[in-house]
Scaffold this motif. Structure first.
Motif, PDB file in Angstrom:
ATOM      1  N   PHE A  88       0.846  -1.190   0.000  1.00 19.94           N
ATOM      2  CA  PHE A  88       0.000   0.000   0.000  1.00 19.94           C
ATOM      3  C   PHE A  88       0.888   1.249   0.000  1.00 19.94           C
ATOM      4  O   PHE A  88       0.657   2.185  -0.765  1.00 19.94           O
ATOM      5  N   TYR A  89       1.881   1.255   0.863  1.00 19.15           N
ATOM      6  CA  TYR A  89       2.802   2.387   1.008  1.00 19.15           C
ATOM      7  C   TYR A  89       3.492   2.682  -0.325  1.00 19.15           C
ATOM      8  O   TYR A  89       3.552   3.836  -0.765  1.00 19.15           O
ATOM      9  N   ALA A  90       3.991   1.640  -0.969  1.00 23.76           N
ATOM     10  CA  ALA A  90       4.674   1.809  -2.254  1.00 23.76           C
ATOM     11  C   ALA A  90       3.717   2.369  -3.306  1.00 23.76           C
ATOM     12  O   ALA A  90       4.089   3.270  -4.079  1.00 23.76           O
ATOM     13  N   GLY A  91       2.498   1.872  -3.337  1.00 23.41           N
ATOM     14  CA  GLY A  91       1.514   2.384  -4.283  1.00 23.41           C
ATOM     15  C   GLY A  91       1.191   3.846  -4.028  1.00 23.41           C
ATOM     16  O   GLY A  91       1.063   4.639  -4.975  1.00 23.41           O
ATOM     17  N   ALA A  92       1.079   4.228  -2.770  1.00 27.20           N
ATOM     18  CA  ALA A  92       0.794   5.623  -2.417  1.00 27.20           C
ATOM     19  C   ALA A  92       1.930   6.537  -2.869  1.00 27.20           C
ATOM     20  O   ALA A  92       1.683   7.617  -3.425  1.00 27.20           O
ATOM     21  N   LEU A  93       3.164   6.110  -2.643  1.00 24.75           N
ATOM     22  CA  LEU A  93       4.312   6.917  -3.079  1.00 24.75           C
ATOM     23  C   LEU A  93       4.353   7.031  -4.599  1.00 24.75           C
ATOM     24  O   LEU A  93       4.627   8.115  -5.136  1.00 24.75           O
ATOM     25  N   GLU A  94       4.083   5.933  -5.294  1.00 27.13           N
ATOM     26  CA  GLU A  94       4.070   5.949  -6.758  1.00 27.13           C
ATOM     27  C   GLU A  94       3.062   6.955  -7.292  1.00 27.13           C
ATOM     28  O   GLU A  94       3.296   7.586  -8.328  1.00 27.13           O
ATOM     29  N   ALA A  95       1.954   7.108  -6.584  1.00 27.58           N
ATOM     30  CA  ALA A  95       0.902   8.024  -7.025  1.00 27.58           C
ATOM     31  C   ALA A  95       1.152   9.460  -6.584  1.00 27.58           C
ATOM     32  O   ALA A  95       0.391  10.353  -6.917  1.00 27.58           O
ATOM     33  N   GLY A  96       2.228   9.677  -5.818  1.00 24.74           N
ATOM     34  CA  GLY A  96       2.564  11.026  -5.376  1.00 24.74           C
ATOM     35  C   GLY A  96       1.890  11.462  -4.088  1.00 24.74           C
ATOM     36  O   GLY A  96       1.924  12.635  -3.731  1.00 24.74           O
ATOM     37  N   GLU A 142      -3.617 -12.096  -4.932  1.00 29.48           N
ATOM     38  CA  GLU A 142      -4.348 -10.907  -5.383  1.00 29.48           C
ATOM     39  C   GLU A 142      -4.332  -9.819  -4.304  1.00 29.48           C
ATOM     40  O   GLU A 142      -4.412  -8.634  -4.607  1.00 29.48           O
ATOM     41  N   ALA A 143      -4.186 -10.206  -3.038  1.00 24.58           N
ATOM     42  CA  ALA A 143      -4.183  -9.239  -1.943  1.00 24.58           C
ATOM     43  C   ALA A 143      -3.032  -8.246  -2.083  1.00 24.58           C
ATOM     44  O   ALA A 143      -3.205  -7.046  -1.827  1.00 24.58           O
ATOM     45  N   LEU A 144      -1.867  -8.712  -2.493  1.00 19.06           N
ATOM     46  CA  LEU A 144      -0.724  -7.808  -2.673  1.00 19.06           C
ATOM     47  C   LEU A 144      -0.985  -6.819  -3.804  1.00 19.06           C
ATOM     48  O   LEU A 144      -0.677  -5.624  -3.688  1.00 19.06           O
ATOM     49  N   VAL A 145      -1.548  -7.309  -4.885  1.00 18.71           N
ATOM     50  CA  VAL A 145      -1.879  -6.447  -6.028  1.00 18.71           C
ATOM     51  C   VAL A 145      -2.913  -5.409  -5.605  1.00 18.71           C
ATOM     52  O   VAL A 145      -2.785  -4.220  -5.918  1.00 18.71           O
ATOM     53  N   LYS A 146      -3.921  -5.851  -4.869  1.00 21.08           N
ATOM     54  CA  LYS A 146      -4.966  -4.939  -4.404  1.00 21.08           C
ATOM     55  C   LYS A 146      -4.404  -3.875  -3.462  1.00 21.08           C
ATOM     56  O   LYS A 146      -4.823  -2.720  -3.515  1.00 21.08           O
ATOM     57  N   ALA A 147      -3.472  -4.269  -2.594  1.00 22.09           N
ATOM     58  CA  ALA A 147      -2.891  -3.313  -1.646  1.00 22.09           C
ATOM     59  C   ALA A 147      -2.147  -2.205  -2.387  1.00 22.09           C
ATOM     60  O   ALA A 147      -2.307  -1.019  -2.066  1.00 22.09           O
ATOM     61  N   ARG A 148      -1.364  -2.559  -3.380  1.00 19.76           N
ATOM     62  CA  ARG A 148      -0.631  -1.541  -4.147  1.00 19.76           C
ATOM     63  C   ARG A 148      -1.622  -0.651  -4.909  1.00 19.76           C
ATOM     64  O   ARG A 148      -1.486   0.562  -4.924  1.00 19.76           O
ATOM     65  N   ARG A 149      -2.602  -1.284  -5.520  1.00 17.84           N
ATOM     66  CA  ARG A 149      -3.620  -0.527  -6.263  1.00 17.84           C
ATOM     67  C   ARG A 149      -4.390   0.429  -5.351  1.00 17.84           C
ATOM     68  O   ARG A 149      -4.658   1.568  -5.701  1.00 17.84           O
ATOM     69  N   MET A 150      -4.740  -0.048  -4.165  1.00 21.72           N
ATOM     70  CA  MET A 150      -5.450   0.798  -3.212  1.00 21.72           C
ATOM     71  C   MET A 150      -4.597   1.980  -2.791  1.00 21.72           C
ATOM     72  O   MET A 150      -5.086   3.103  -2.652  1.00 21.72           O
ATOM     73  N   GLY A 151      -3.302   1.743  -2.577  1.00 21.83           N
ATOM     74  CA  GLY A 151      -2.395   2.833  -2.219  1.00 21.83           C
ATOM     75  C   GLY A 151      -2.303   3.886  -3.316  1.00 21.83           C
ATOM     76  O   GLY A 151      -2.253   5.085  -3.041  1.00 21.83           O
ATOM     77  N   LYS A 152      -2.304   3.461  -4.558  1.00 21.08           N
ATOM     78  CA  LYS A 152      -2.253   4.393  -5.672  1.00 21.08           C
ATOM     79  C   LYS A 152      -3.515   5.237  -5.757  1.00 21.08           C
ATOM     80  O   LYS A 152      -3.476   6.411  -6.133  1.00 21.08           O
ATOM     81  N   ALA A 153      -4.639   4.610  -5.456  1.00 20.74           N
ATOM     82  CA  ALA A 153      -5.917   5.318  -5.576  1.00 20.74           C
ATOM     83  C   ALA A 153      -6.079   6.356  -4.475  1.00 20.74           C
ATOM     84  O   ALA A 153      -6.752   7.323  -4.626  1.00 20.74           O
TER      85      ALA A 153
END
Length: 177
Positions: free
Chosen positions: A23-31, A166-177
């Motif tokens: 989630f953290y990585a996805g959030a950072l990727e999204a700025g 799928e949980a890992l994929v969802k966590a990154r996606r959720m962080g990006k959103a």
């Protein structure tokens, strides 16, 4: 978006830590701006229900690590609660922090937030996380916050149980959103 993440696992390299990292990585990727607090590693005393915070205008009787969390929480637009499933609920470490929201309740009621729940547990029964989800949704309802999403990884007691999940994929996606 400013995000506060509270994790509750005493295992710093456990299953929910892996989900939190995604989630953290996805959030950072999204700025997004994200700050993470691993509550099991902090000194957070339990709420005593003494109402000192009501008498002294939001100041808790405890002078501990919760003060830094509350400062960030007030400014955040989103909150992520991350916990392994412990006896059908959140860990005591995370609950201790959530209980301490009481000190600034009036301010939190005026601070809308999106709230996400991320949990993992070894249980495989579909009903195993119902009480945890109900608690999370009740907190959101009480504070007038939006229950914005949940990742509930059943059958995931150790990190290797999440490999290719799928949980890992969802966590990154959720962080990006």
């Amino acid at each position: 978006m400013k995000i506060v993440m509270l994790t509750g696992s005493p295992h710093i390299q456990g299953t929910t830590a892996l989900l939190a990292d995604e989630f953290y990585a996805g959030a950072l990727e999204a700025g997004h701006e994200i700050v993470r607090f691993d509550t099991a590693q902090l000194k957070i005393e339990p709420c005593l229900g003494c109402d000192h915070c009501r008498i002294i205008s939001g100041s808790c009787v405890h002078e501990d690590d919760m003060n830094q969390i509350l400062d960030h929480l007030l400014e955040a637009e989103a909150l992520v609660l991350v916990t392994p499933l412990y006896y059908f609920g959140m860990t005591a470490q995370l609950k201790r922090a959530v209980d301490r929201f009481y000190a600034i309740n009036p301010a939190l009621l005026e601070a809308p937030k999106k709230v996400y729940l991320i949990s993992a547990g070894a249980d495989q029964d579909p009903w195993a996380m119902e009480a945890l989800v109900a608690h999370y949704r009740t907190i959101c309802r009480y504070l007038n916050w939006e229950a914005a999403g949940e990742i509930l990884a059943l059958g995931a007691g150790v990190p290797r149980d999440l490999e290719g999940s799928e949980a890992l994929v969802k966590a990154r996606r959720m962080g990006k959103a």
